[in-house]
Design an enzyme around this catalytic site. Structure first.
Site, PDB file in Angstrom:
ATOM      1  N   ASN A  11      45.791  39.322  -4.324  1.00  0.00           N
ATOM      2  CA  ASN A  11      47.038  39.680  -5.005  1.00  0.00           C
ATOM      3  C   ASN A  11      46.828  41.048  -5.644  1.00  0.00           C
ATOM      4  O   ASN A  11      46.200  41.157  -6.684  1.00  0.00           O
ATOM      5  CB  ASN A  11      47.367  38.617  -6.068  1.00  0.00           C
ATOM      6  CG  ASN A  11      48.577  38.995  -6.898  1.00  0.00           C
ATOM      7  OD1 ASN A  11      49.309  39.917  -6.545  1.00  0.00           O
ATOM      8  ND2 ASN A  11      48.789  38.289  -7.999  1.00  0.00           N
ATOM      9  N   TRP A  12      47.377  42.060  -4.981  1.00  0.00           N
ATOM     10  CA  TRP A  12      47.137  43.438  -5.447  1.00  0.00           C
ATOM     11  C   TRP A  12      48.062  43.837  -6.596  1.00  0.00           C
ATOM     12  O   TRP A  12      47.951  44.964  -7.098  1.00  0.00           O
ATOM     13  CB  TRP A  12      47.282  44.425  -4.285  1.00  0.00           C
ATOM     14  CG  TRP A  12      46.112  44.404  -3.347  1.00  0.00           C
ATOM     15  CD1 TRP A  12      44.916  43.781  -3.544  1.00  0.00           C
ATOM     16  CD2 TRP A  12      46.023  45.051  -2.075  1.00  0.00           C
ATOM     17  NE1 TRP A  12      44.095  43.992  -2.462  1.00  0.00           N
ATOM     18  CE2 TRP A  12      44.749  44.779  -1.552  1.00  0.00           C
ATOM     19  CE3 TRP A  12      46.912  45.831  -1.312  1.00  0.00           C
ATOM     20  CZ2 TRP A  12      44.337  45.250  -0.307  1.00  0.00           C
ATOM     21  CZ3 TRP A  12      46.501  46.307  -0.087  1.00  0.00           C
ATOM     22  CH2 TRP A  12      45.218  46.020   0.415  1.00  0.00           C
ATOM     23  N   LYS A  13      49.009  42.976  -6.928  1.00  0.00           N
ATOM     24  CA  LYS A  13      49.914  43.272  -8.049  1.00  0.00           C
ATOM     25  C   LYS A  13      50.509  44.675  -7.870  1.00  0.00           C
ATOM     26  O   LYS A  13      50.807  45.068  -6.747  1.00  0.00           O
ATOM     27  CB  LYS A  13      49.168  43.104  -9.374  1.00  0.00           C
ATOM     28  CG  LYS A  13      48.446  41.754  -9.446  1.00  0.00           C
ATOM     29  CD  LYS A  13      47.875  41.426 -10.778  1.00  0.00           C
ATOM     30  CE  LYS A  13      47.161  40.086 -10.682  1.00  0.00           C
ATOM     31  NZ  LYS A  13      46.754  39.560 -11.972  1.00  0.00           N
ATOM     32  N   HIS A  97      54.213  33.453  -9.834  1.00  0.00           N
ATOM     33  CA  HIS A  97      52.975  33.954 -10.443  1.00  0.00           C
ATOM     34  C   HIS A  97      53.149  34.018 -11.961  1.00  0.00           C
ATOM     35  O   HIS A  97      54.248  34.272 -12.459  1.00  0.00           O
ATOM     36  CB  HIS A  97      52.644  35.346  -9.889  1.00  0.00           C
ATOM     37  CG  HIS A  97      51.306  35.821 -10.346  1.00  0.00           C
ATOM     38  ND1 HIS A  97      51.137  36.475 -11.538  1.00  0.00           N
ATOM     39  CD2 HIS A  97      50.073  35.682  -9.805  1.00  0.00           C
ATOM     40  CE1 HIS A  97      49.849  36.736 -11.706  1.00  0.00           C
ATOM     41  NE2 HIS A  97      49.183  36.260 -10.659  1.00  0.00           N
ATOM     42  N   GLU A  99      52.476  36.188 -14.073  1.00  0.00           N
ATOM     43  CA  GLU A  99      53.059  37.437 -14.599  1.00  0.00           C
ATOM     44  C   GLU A  99      54.574  37.444 -14.413  1.00  0.00           C
ATOM     45  O   GLU A  99      55.307  37.978 -15.242  1.00  0.00           O
ATOM     46  CB  GLU A  99      52.379  38.650 -13.936  1.00  0.00           C
ATOM     47  CG  GLU A  99      50.988  38.857 -14.516  1.00  0.00           C
ATOM     48  CD  GLU A  99      49.958  39.419 -13.566  1.00  0.00           C
ATOM     49  OE1 GLU A  99      50.328  39.989 -12.534  1.00  0.00           O
ATOM     50  OE2 GLU A  99      48.755  39.272 -13.878  1.00  0.00           O
ATOM     51  N   GLU A 169      46.254  28.557 -11.530  1.00  0.00           N
ATOM     52  CA  GLU A 169      45.786  29.769 -12.208  1.00  0.00           C
ATOM     53  C   GLU A 169      46.011  29.608 -13.713  1.00  0.00           C
ATOM     54  O   GLU A 169      47.117  29.875 -14.208  1.00  0.00           O
ATOM     55  CB  GLU A 169      46.560  30.994 -11.715  1.00  0.00           C
ATOM     56  CG  GLU A 169      46.391  31.250 -10.235  1.00  0.00           C
ATOM     57  CD  GLU A 169      46.669  32.711  -9.895  1.00  0.00           C
ATOM     58  OE1 GLU A 169      45.779  33.357  -9.339  1.00  0.00           O
ATOM     59  OE2 GLU A 169      47.768  33.197 -10.202  1.00  0.00           O
ATOM     60  N   GLY A 175      43.083  37.924 -15.329  1.00  0.00           N
ATOM     61  CA  GLY A 175      42.862  39.307 -15.764  1.00  0.00           C
ATOM     62  C   GLY A 175      42.096  39.421 -17.064  1.00  0.00           C
ATOM     63  O   GLY A 175      42.034  40.492 -17.660  1.00  0.00           O
ATOM     64  N   SER A 215      40.286  35.494 -12.721  1.00  0.00           N
ATOM     65  CA  SER A 215      38.994  36.166 -12.925  1.00  0.00           C
ATOM     66  C   SER A 215      37.923  35.747 -11.913  1.00  0.00           C
ATOM     67  O   SER A 215      36.739  35.696 -12.249  1.00  0.00           O
ATOM     68  CB  SER A 215      38.493  35.957 -14.366  1.00  0.00           C
ATOM     69  OG  SER A 215      39.367  36.590 -15.279  1.00  0.00           O
ATOM     70  N   GLY A 236      42.939  38.571  -8.040  1.00  0.00           N
ATOM     71  CA  GLY A 236      43.620  39.783  -8.489  1.00  0.00           C
ATOM     72  C   GLY A 236      42.653  40.952  -8.513  1.00  0.00           C
ATOM     73  O   GLY A 236      42.323  41.544  -7.488  1.00  0.00           O
ATOM     74  N   GLY A 237      42.141  41.264  -9.703  1.00  0.00           N
ATOM     75  CA  GLY A 237      41.308  42.451  -9.918  1.00  0.00           C
ATOM     76  C   GLY A 237      40.204  42.639  -8.889  1.00  0.00           C
ATOM     77  O   GLY A 237      40.035  43.743  -8.343  1.00  0.00           O
TER      78      GLY A 237
HETATM   79  P1  PGA Z   1      42.625  38.102 -11.625  1.00  0.00           P
HETATM   80  O1  PGA Z   1      44.142  37.754 -11.190  1.00  0.00           O
HETATM   81  O2  PGA Z   1      41.746  37.696 -10.484  1.00  0.00           O
HETATM   82  O3  PGA Z   1      42.637  39.570 -11.878  1.00  0.00           O
HETATM   83  O4  PGA Z   1      42.351  37.296 -12.854  1.00  0.00           O
HETATM   84  C1  PGA Z   1      44.438  36.579 -10.484  1.00  0.00           C
HETATM   85  C2  PGA Z   1      45.916  36.505 -10.227  1.00  0.00           C
HETATM   86  O5  PGA Z   1      46.691  37.012 -11.049  1.00  0.00           O
HETATM   87  O6  PGA Z   1      46.361  35.957  -9.208  1.00  0.00           O
END
Ligand code: PGA
Length: 256
Positions: A11-13, A97, A99, A169, A175, A215, A236-237
């Site tokens: 997930n590159w956001k 998600h 966010e 999640e 994050g 994470s 994500g990250g």
């Molecule tokens: P993260 O994000 O790996 O940066 O914690 C995961 C996500 O939001 O799907």
């Protein structure tokens, strides 16, 4: 991990331009060919999809959108439809998600109609659920997961549930660098599977894959990937870095 191929979804956001995403996909391609024991899914921003599909077409790498609008089309400035995602080569879409839920105030009621829209368009769905820190501290994790699944999946009894994947999640792990322990993740995944069994009594409990997200890095992927009930990761990250992403895939892969 179960017998099914673990999903390693990126997930590159709101990171990576179309060119950066294209270059990443090109470099990933040969590495993905050497890792047939995992399923790679890249979820760039909507602007990057069309460009990347050229690279991943007919390859083992699948593409996903990060969100969609439930309507077929219309005057919805800034939104993306299911048909547009499919036209850009997507087989997948992330829905709900955290966010989207917490920054853009999407409720379960907003999320629910997106799921049949996506499935009807032929997309597979990654539905994200998870509790906030205070909800976990108050012992409400299972209650929150039940509510998000019940309300998000309302009316889905007749839909092809095998095209649905749940991403557990925990909001406090996204994050933040704070990852759920394998015990916490394993417990929540078992709860999710139990709730799915209650909501869809006819289905095979194992039909729906359940990913962990929050994470995930190469340093914690091994313990999590060995945890029963975890069918892959939504990352994500760590997915922004090719070497790190591939390392997580190597750790997660099952014998083909
Ligand atoms: P993260 O994000 O790996 O940066 O914690 C995961 C996500 O939001 O799907």
């Amino acid at each position: 991990m179960s017998d099914r191929k673990p999903i390693i979804a990126a997930n590159w956001k709101m990171f990576k331009t179309p060119t950066e995403g294209y270059q990443f996909a090109r470099q990933l391609l040969p590495k993905a060919m050497n890792l047939p024991g995992v399923k790679f899914i890249l979820c760039p921003s909507a602007t990057g999809l069309y460009h990347i599909q050229e690279v991943v077409k007919d390859s083992a790498i699948e593409l996903g959108g990060q969100n969609l609008h439930p309507a077929e089309e219309g005057a919805f400035t800034g939104e993306t439809s299911a048909r547009m995602l499919v036209a850009c080569g997507c087989q997948w879409v992330i829905i709900g998600h955290s966010e989207r839920r917490h920054i853009f105030h999407e409720s379960d009621k907003d999320i629910q109609p997106k799921i049949p829209t996506a499935l009807n368009a032929g997309l597979n769905v990654i539905l994200c659920i998870g509790e906030r820190l205070e909800e976990r501290q108050e012992g409400k994790t299972e209650e929150v997961l039940r509510q998000q699944l019940r309300d998000g999946l309302a009316g889905m009894e007749t839909y092809p549930i095998d095209r649905l994947v749940i991403a557990y999640e925990p909001v406090w792990a996204i994050g933040t660098g704070v990852v759920a322990t394998p015990e916490q993740a394993g417990e929540a995944h078992a709860q999710v599977r139990g709730i799915l069994g209650e909501l869809f009594p006819g289905i095979e409990a194992e039909t729906v894959g359940i990913l962990y997200g929050g994470s995930v890095k190469s340093s914690n992927a091994e313990a999590l990937s060995k945890t029963p009930g975890i069918d892959g990761f939504l990352i994500g990250g760590a997915s922004l870095d090719l070497d790190e992403y591939v390392k997580i895939a190597e750790i997660s892969q099952i014998e083909a």
